[in-house]
Design an enzyme around this catalytic site. Structure first.
Site, PDB file in Angstrom:
ATOM      1  N   TYR A   7       0.863  -1.016  -0.010  1.00  0.00           N
ATOM      2  CA  TYR A   7       0.129  -0.068  -0.084  1.00  0.00           C
ATOM      3  C   TYR A   7       0.913   1.052  -0.105  1.00  0.00           C
ATOM      4  O   TYR A   7       2.017   1.318   0.782  1.00  0.00           O
ATOM      5  CB  TYR A   7      -0.914  -0.016   1.132  1.00  0.00           C
ATOM      6  CG  TYR A   7      -1.838   1.121   1.250  1.00  0.00           C
ATOM      7  CD1 TYR A   7      -1.428   2.137   2.284  1.00  0.00           C
ATOM      8  CD2 TYR A   7      -2.978   1.467   0.815  1.00  0.00           C
ATOM      9  CE1 TYR A   7      -2.435   3.419   2.192  1.00  0.00           C
ATOM     10  CE2 TYR A   7      -3.660   2.449   0.482  1.00  0.00           C
ATOM     11  CZ  TYR A   7      -3.490   3.475   1.427  1.00  0.00           C
ATOM     12  OH  TYR A   7      -4.348   4.653   1.634  1.00  0.00           O
ATOM     13  N   LYS A  24       5.257   9.709   8.295  1.00  0.00           N
ATOM     14  CA  LYS A  24       4.851   9.382   9.772  1.00  0.00           C
ATOM     15  C   LYS A  24       5.620   9.841  10.608  1.00  0.00           C
ATOM     16  O   LYS A  24       5.487  10.914  11.219  1.00  0.00           O
ATOM     17  CB  LYS A  24       4.622   7.743   9.737  1.00  0.00           C
ATOM     18  CG  LYS A  24       3.634   7.244   8.906  1.00  0.00           C
ATOM     19  CD  LYS A  24       3.335   5.533   8.835  1.00  0.00           C
ATOM     20  CE  LYS A  24       2.296   5.168   7.916  1.00  0.00           C
ATOM     21  NZ  LYS A  24       0.849   5.183   8.090  1.00  0.00           N
ATOM     22  N   ASP A  52       9.529   2.818  -0.739  1.00  0.00           N
ATOM     23  CA  ASP A  52       8.340   3.321   0.253  1.00  0.00           C
ATOM     24  C   ASP A  52       8.969   3.162   1.686  1.00  0.00           C
ATOM     25  O   ASP A  52       8.590   2.007   2.252  1.00  0.00           O
ATOM     26  CB  ASP A  52       7.194   2.743  -0.124  1.00  0.00           C
ATOM     27  CG  ASP A  52       6.019   3.627   0.645  1.00  0.00           C
ATOM     28  OD1 ASP A  52       4.883   3.264   0.392  1.00  0.00           O
ATOM     29  OD2 ASP A  52       6.221   4.220   1.585  1.00  0.00           O
TER      30      ASP A  52
HETATM   31  N1  HOZ Z   1      -2.885   3.445   5.938  1.00  0.00           N
HETATM   32  C1  HOZ Z   1      -3.060   3.310   7.415  1.00  0.00           C
HETATM   33  C2  HOZ Z   1      -2.487   2.348   7.947  1.00  0.00           C
HETATM   34  N2  HOZ Z   1      -1.507   1.528   7.015  1.00  0.00           N
HETATM   35  C3  HOZ Z   1      -4.713   3.381   7.504  1.00  0.00           C
HETATM   36  C4  HOZ Z   1      -5.225   4.539   8.433  1.00  0.00           C
HETATM   37  C5  HOZ Z   1      -6.804   4.673   8.568  1.00  0.00           C
HETATM   38  O1  HOZ Z   1      -7.335   4.220   7.657  1.00  0.00           O
HETATM   39  O2  HOZ Z   1      -7.165   5.046   9.784  1.00  0.00           O
END
Ligand code: HOZ
Length: 434
Positions: free
Chosen positions: A151, A274, A246
């Site tokens: 992702y 992050k 990434d």
């Molecule tokens: N991309 C976030 C975790 N890998 C998800 C965060 C969310 O949907 O609150």
């Protein structure tokens, strides 16, 4: 006064969720928070400090989501709070170059040697999106290779066979993306060298870049087989394609220089986010100067952001990164991780069932499957109903893991050995119920 928990939330959370759903799609501003994969309703956070989060009904949880990775020091660390407070007194946003941006850029280039130049943005999505555009602009090619279950944010080009919320909600390919667009993205199984070589033999001349989560952590935590990342580096170099790491989740989380430091790999571009924002919205992307210099205003690849380099976000990120360095944080997180390893081993032995537990530094995942997990297909053999029961039992007992099998847990410097011991007790009880 105590309250009867529904599957997952108290009365004030339920009331808030009911109102939220009137105004916010799904009642959430990001999908995984909706608890769709685990059932029940999300609790609403009132505050967070250290290793704990309190919900609006007063219940507290040992938190292993850590706002999905940024809270590496724990929540609301005093060094970050004071830095934001100091910065805020001088203004919350300028839209004008400011000293914080320069300091952050210098620190990133110092900590991550492959990053010769870096640009700040406001999310991991923007960072990966910009890396893809840069790679296409630099190579003059269109095709992007990604891996199933990885992702990279909700970028049109990369929401194909995606992980995290897309996978959690069972829709890895988003609606709204033109087939002509998605058709420029080739998805390969992770850790599959043969598929990689076959694809490059066929379309290597078309490939602008491979983008890869350096350690995939949005399908649960999936680690590269020995030599796999080196193979990605070699095959992209051989075919004139770029390698984009990434490191939005792993950067500044697993080492000062991220996975590329641990694995001694030099990508061409790196997406970051992050931890670098100390909890405030920050993304960043950087890499070879000859590529980064293609960016406007110097070059033809356009990228921009009104709030990029925001002084508060930069101050928060700088404070967090400096605190990590001051506390020798990465070594301490690995010590906490080793405590978790032995506690987990002890607990899993008692269950008599087979699970797959993986950890790297302060990132960990427990797959509810007897099959070793090397790719998305393996991860999807996990017993989701069992995970669901486990999740809610832990939540009831005051431990908050990500509300999806296809996410990764995070230890922070605020987690104590006692927290880990308590968590082991909770996990043992929850596994007995799952
Ligand atoms: N991309 C976030 C975790 N890998 C998800 C965060 C969310 O949907 O609150």
């Amino acid at each position: 006064m105590g309250f009867v928990m529904t599957e997952s939330s108290g009365p004030l959370s339920q009331k808030l969720f009911s109102t939220a759903k009137q105004y916010i799609p799904g009642g959430v501003n990001s999908p995984v928070r909706a608890f769709r994969s685990v059932g029940g309703e999300p609790f609403f956070a009132r505050r967070a400090k250290g290793a704990r989060v309190w919900d609006v009904d007063g219940k507290d949880y040992i938190d292993y989501v850590g706002t999905w990775g940024p809270a590496i020091l724990g929540h609301a660390p005093i060094s970050v709070i004071e830095a934001v407070h100091t910065a805020a007194k001088d203004g919350v946003s300028f839209g004008i170059p400011n000293p914080y941006e320069v300091e952050m850029a210098r620190l990133v280039c110092e900590w991550v040697p492959s990053v010769q130049k870096v640009r700040m943005c406001n999310s991991g999505t923007e960072a990966t999106m910009s890396c893809v555009r840069l790679a296409r602009g630099f190579t003059g090619r269109d095709r992007i290779i990604k891996f199933d279950g990885c992702y990279h944010g909700h970028v049109d080009a990369l929401l194909v066979a995606a992980g995290s919320g897309a996978l959690t909600n069972g829709k890895p390919d988003s609606a709204g993306i033109p087939a002509s667009y998605a058709g420029l993205t080739t998805v390969l199984p992770y850790n599959d060298v043969e598929a990689l070589e076959r694809t490059f033999a066929e379309v290597g001349h078309e490939v602008a870049a491979i983008i890869v989560e350096s350690y995939p952590a949005n399908a649960g935590l999936i680690l590269p087989q020995p030599g796999y990342l080196q193979k990605l580096r070699e095959i992209t170099q051989k075919h004139g394609a770029l390698l984009i790491f990434d490191e939005v989740m792993t950067g500044f989380r697993l080492a000062k220089g991220g996975v590329q430091e641990l694995e001694n790999i030099t990508p061409d571009l790196t997406a970051m986010g992050k931890v670098i924002g100390g909890g405030l919205p920050v993304g960043a992307f950087g890499g070879r100067a000859d590529i980064m210099d293609l960016l406007a205003p110097d070059g033809p690849v356009y990228q921009a952001g009104t709030l990029s380099g925001n002084p508060l976000a930069m101050a928060a990120g700088l404070a967090q990164l400096r605190e990590m360095e001051k506390q020798n944080g990465y070594a301490r997180l690995d010590e906490l991780g080793k405590i978790m390893d032995s506690a987990v081993a002890e607990v899993l032995k008692k269950t008599g069932k087979e699970y797959q537990y993986y950890r790297k530094g302060s990132m960990f995942c427990l797959f509810f499957t007897s099959k070793q997990v090397h790719n998305l297909g393996d991860a999807k053999t996990s017993d989701i109903p069992a995970f669901r029961k486990f999740f809610h039992s832990c939540l009831k007992q005051g431990v908050y893991f990500a509300p999806s099998q296809f996410e990764t847990g995070f230890i922070s410097l605020a987690h104590s050995a006692d927290d880990l011991a308590r968590t082991a007790e909770v996990v043992q009880q929850a596994l007995s119920e799952a």
